[in-house]
Design a protein around this motif. Structure first.
Motif: not given
Length: 158
Positions: A32-38
């Motif tokens: 999400e938004g360029g970062r790993r969230t899971g």
């Protein structure tokens, strides 16, 4: 992050196109938004559900954590266990392939998963195409057991 899942997906597609009976699951990053969230679990039959999500909440309630991720054991087991049981109850005459990506820290919080992997590896008509992590830190019992099996061929992906 070296491409294990990408390799699994490509091999899986090639086998499906060839008409080989194949089932299993892979794990996929959620961003999400360029970062790993899971991470999500994706079955080869197209079902998807959460494996883990980032949690900034370091509450003391009993939860399974790997670093910043909280593992959703119920979701993981609900998706993966029926598929593994189905693979294990096929006829032995039919050779089939079972994809297990990955047998790692998050997945190994599930005792039922460990048992299902043992049963799958013992099934005579089943070939397992799986991924295991490179050892770092404390060894994971099932991973080391798999790595040392005589009937297992390990390829290092880099």
């Amino acid at each position: 992050g070296v491409g294990k899942t990408t390799l699994i997906q490509k091999v899986t597609q090639a086998l499906k196109v060839s008409g080989v009976p194949i089932d299993g699951f892979y794990t996929e990053e959620v961003r999400e938004g360029g970062r790993r969230t899971g991470f999500d679990v994706v079955t080869l039959s197209g079902k998807r559900g959460p494996l883990s999500r980032v949690s900034s909440d370091s509450s003391s309630r009993r939860e399974h954590r790997v670093g910043q991720y909280v593992v959703d054991l119920a979701s993981f087991e609900q998706l993966v266990l029926p598929m593994l049981r189905n693979v294990n109850h096929g006829s032995d005459a039919e050779r089939r392939i079972c994809v297990i990506d990955e047998i790692g820290k998050m997945e190994l919080f599930s005792q039922a998963f460990i048992q299902a992997v043992h049963q799958t590896l013992a099934a005579s008509g089943t070939v397992v195409l799986g991924t295991i992590p490179v050892p770092k830190g404390k060894p994971l019992d099932l991973v080391e057991e798999i790595r040392s099996r005589k009937d297992v061929k390990v390829f290092n992906v880099s």
